[in-house]
Scaffold this motif. Structure first.
Motif, PDB file in Angstrom:
ATOM      1  N   VAL A  52       0.826  -1.210   0.000  1.00 57.12           N
ATOM      2  CA  VAL A  52       0.000   0.000   0.000  1.00 57.12           C
ATOM      3  C   VAL A  52       0.860   1.260   0.000  1.00 57.12           C
ATOM      4  O   VAL A  52       0.588   2.200  -0.722  1.00 57.12           O
ATOM      5  CB  VAL A  52      -0.972  -0.004   1.210  1.00 57.12           C
ATOM      6  CG1 VAL A  52      -1.564   1.375   1.435  1.00 57.12           C
ATOM      7  CG2 VAL A  52      -2.084  -1.010   0.970  1.00 57.12           C
ATOM      8  N   GLY A  53       1.926   1.294   0.765  1.00 59.28           N
ATOM      9  CA  GLY A  53       2.749   2.493   0.865  1.00 59.28           C
ATOM     10  C   GLY A  53       3.776   2.659  -0.233  1.00 59.28           C
ATOM     11  O   GLY A  53       4.505   3.652  -0.256  1.00 59.28           O
ATOM     12  N   ASP A  54       3.853   1.713  -1.164  1.00 60.82           N
ATOM     13  CA  ASP A  54       4.877   1.764  -2.212  1.00 60.82           C
ATOM     14  C   ASP A  54       4.308   1.178  -3.503  1.00 60.82           C
ATOM     15  O   ASP A  54       4.720   0.117  -3.960  1.00 60.82           O
ATOM     16  CB  ASP A  54       6.115   0.989  -1.762  1.00 60.82           C
ATOM     17  CG  ASP A  54       7.287   1.125  -2.722  1.00 60.82           C
ATOM     18  OD1 ASP A  54       7.190   1.912  -3.696  1.00 60.82           O
ATOM     19  OD2 ASP A  54       8.299   0.441  -2.499  1.00 60.82           O
ATOM     20  N   THR A  55       3.350   1.883  -4.104  1.00 56.98           N
ATOM     21  CA  THR A  55       2.650   1.350  -5.269  1.00 56.98           C
ATOM     22  C   THR A  55       3.523   1.206  -6.515  1.00 56.98           C
ATOM     23  O   THR A  55       3.119   0.563  -7.471  1.00 56.98           O
ATOM     24  CB  THR A  55       1.407   2.203  -5.597  1.00 56.98           C
ATOM     25  OG1 THR A  55       1.828   3.545  -5.858  1.00 56.98           O
ATOM     26  CG2 THR A  55       0.420   2.185  -4.446  1.00 56.98           C
ATOM     27  N   GLY A  56       4.708   1.788  -6.492  1.00 56.62           N
ATOM     28  CA  GLY A  56       5.632   1.632  -7.613  1.00 56.62           C
ATOM     29  C   GLY A  56       6.449   0.354  -7.531  1.00 56.62           C
ATOM     30  O   GLY A  56       7.096  -0.045  -8.486  1.00 56.62           O
ATOM     31  N   HIS A  57       6.417  -0.315  -6.401  1.00 52.17           N
ATOM     32  CA  HIS A  57       7.171  -1.553  -6.191  1.00 52.17           C
ATOM     33  C   HIS A  57       6.205  -2.725  -6.347  1.00 52.17           C
ATOM     34  O   HIS A  57       5.608  -3.175  -5.382  1.00 52.17           O
ATOM     35  CB  HIS A  57       7.811  -1.541  -4.803  1.00 52.17           C
ATOM     36  CG  HIS A  57       8.648  -2.730  -4.521  1.00 52.17           C
ATOM     37  ND1 HIS A  57       8.969  -3.108  -3.255  1.00 52.17           N
ATOM     38  CD2 HIS A  57       9.233  -3.632  -5.335  1.00 52.17           C
ATOM     39  CE1 HIS A  57       9.714  -4.194  -3.291  1.00 52.17           C
ATOM     40  NE2 HIS A  57       9.875  -4.535  -4.547  1.00 52.17           N
ATOM     41  N   ARG A  58       6.049  -3.192  -7.586  1.00 49.85           N
ATOM     42  CA  ARG A  58       5.031  -4.197  -7.892  1.00 49.85           C
ATOM     43  C   ARG A  58       5.633  -5.566  -8.170  1.00 49.85           C
ATOM     44  O   ARG A  58       6.733  -5.692  -8.680  1.00 49.85           O
ATOM     45  CB  ARG A  58       4.201  -3.753  -9.095  1.00 49.85           C
ATOM     46  CG  ARG A  58       3.451  -2.473  -8.807  1.00 49.85           C
ATOM     47  CD  ARG A  58       2.537  -2.107  -9.925  1.00 49.85           C
ATOM     48  NE  ARG A  58       1.900  -0.823  -9.643  1.00 49.85           N
ATOM     49  CZ  ARG A  58       0.899  -0.343 -10.339  1.00 49.85           C
ATOM     50  NH1 ARG A  58       0.409  -1.007 -11.365  1.00 49.85           N
ATOM     51  NH2 ARG A  58       0.376   0.817 -10.014  1.00 49.85           N
ATOM     52  N   THR A  59       4.833  -6.555  -7.840  1.00 52.30           N
ATOM     53  CA  THR A  59       5.131  -7.954  -8.128  1.00 52.30           C
ATOM     54  C   THR A  59       3.961  -8.469  -8.950  1.00 52.30           C
ATOM     55  O   THR A  59       2.823  -8.055  -8.719  1.00 52.30           O
ATOM     56  CB  THR A  59       5.243  -8.742  -6.811  1.00 52.30           C
ATOM     57  OG1 THR A  59       6.295  -8.190  -6.038  1.00 52.30           O
ATOM     58  CG2 THR A  59       5.527 -10.204  -7.062  1.00 52.30           C
ATOM     59  N   HIS A  60       4.233  -9.348  -9.894  1.00 53.19           N
ATOM     60  CA  HIS A  60       3.126  -9.859 -10.697  1.00 53.19           C
ATOM     61  C   HIS A  60       3.267 -11.357 -10.922  1.00 53.19           C
ATOM     62  O   HIS A  60       4.348 -11.923 -10.769  1.00 53.19           O
ATOM     63  CB  HIS A  60       3.038  -9.138 -12.050  1.00 53.19           C
ATOM     64  CG  HIS A  60       4.136  -9.516 -12.993  1.00 53.19           C
ATOM     65  ND1 HIS A  60       5.335  -8.859 -13.037  1.00 53.19           N
ATOM     66  CD2 HIS A  60       4.209 -10.492 -13.920  1.00 53.19           C
ATOM     67  CE1 HIS A  60       6.102  -9.417 -13.958  1.00 53.19           C
ATOM     68  NE2 HIS A  60       5.440 -10.411 -14.502  1.00 53.19           N
ATOM     69  N   ALA A  61       2.149 -11.956 -11.282  1.00 55.53           N
ATOM     70  CA  ALA A  61       2.127 -13.375 -11.651  1.00 55.53           C
ATOM     71  C   ALA A  61       0.961 -13.579 -12.610  1.00 55.53           C
ATOM     72  O   ALA A  61       0.025 -12.770 -12.658  1.00 55.53           O
ATOM     73  CB  ALA A  61       1.971 -14.259 -10.424  1.00 55.53           C
ATOM     74  N   ALA A  62       1.021 -14.653 -13.358  1.00 57.36           N
ATOM     75  CA  ALA A  62      -0.009 -14.956 -14.352  1.00 57.36           C
ATOM     76  C   ALA A  62      -1.105 -15.834 -13.769  1.00 57.36           C
ATOM     77  O   ALA A  62      -0.853 -16.684 -12.914  1.00 57.36           O
ATOM     78  CB  ALA A  62       0.617 -15.669 -15.551  1.00 57.36           C
ATOM     79  N   VAL A  63      -2.311 -15.623 -14.265  1.00 58.20           N
ATOM     80  CA  VAL A  63      -3.434 -16.501 -13.933  1.00 58.20           C
ATOM     81  C   VAL A  63      -3.190 -17.831 -14.631  1.00 58.20           C
ATOM     82  O   VAL A  63      -2.917 -17.861 -15.834  1.00 58.20           O
ATOM     83  CB  VAL A  63      -4.778 -15.887 -14.408  1.00 58.20           C
ATOM     84  CG1 VAL A  63      -5.920 -16.870 -14.188  1.00 58.20           C
ATOM     85  CG2 VAL A  63      -5.035 -14.564 -13.715  1.00 58.20           C
TER      86      VAL A  63
END
Length: 124
Positions: A52-63
């Motif tokens: 929440v406090g760092d929206t530029g630090h993202r992690t992603h994964a595929a469905v």
């Protein structure tokens, strides 16, 4: 994988279904995991989360399709998340919801069936 805002690194993912017992999670202590249940229409779609406090630090994964005792389910599994509150992103600019991830535990979120990223919401 960490992604800075506008800094996209892509790996080649397999979107093939996983068999029973093929998901191992790195959780424990102050590290947890998140499962995002989705409709089948999102198969192969990348979903991002960020603190929440760092929206530029993202992690992603595929469905991916996952075989479970009751049949097939579609979901994203993200482990190795530091304890805290995370934003689940509907698309690059639009938050979908927030979820609390606790150390040593698995948090779960269900993606609304009527909401397909990149399109306007469908009235239900």
């Amino acid at each position: 994988m960490s992604l800075g805002h506008g800094d996209h690194h892509h790996h080649h993912h397999t979107y093939a279904p996983s068999g029973q017992g093929t998901v191992m999670l790195n959780i424990g202590g102050a590290i947890g995991a998140l499962i995002i249940h989705t409709p089948a229409t999102l198969h192969g779609h990348e979903i991002e989360v960020s603190p929440v406090g760092d929206t530029g630090h993202r992690t992603h994964a595929a469905v991916r399709a996952r075989y479970v005792r009751s049949g097939v389910t579609f979901c994203v599994v993200i482990d190795s998340l530091a304890e805290g509150v995370y934003v689940v992103w509907q698309d690059h600019d639009t938050p979908l919801t927030q979820v609390e991830v606790r150390g040593g535990a698995v948090a779960e979120v269900t993606w609304p069936a009527h909401l397909v990223p990149g399109r306007a919401p469908v009235a239900v």
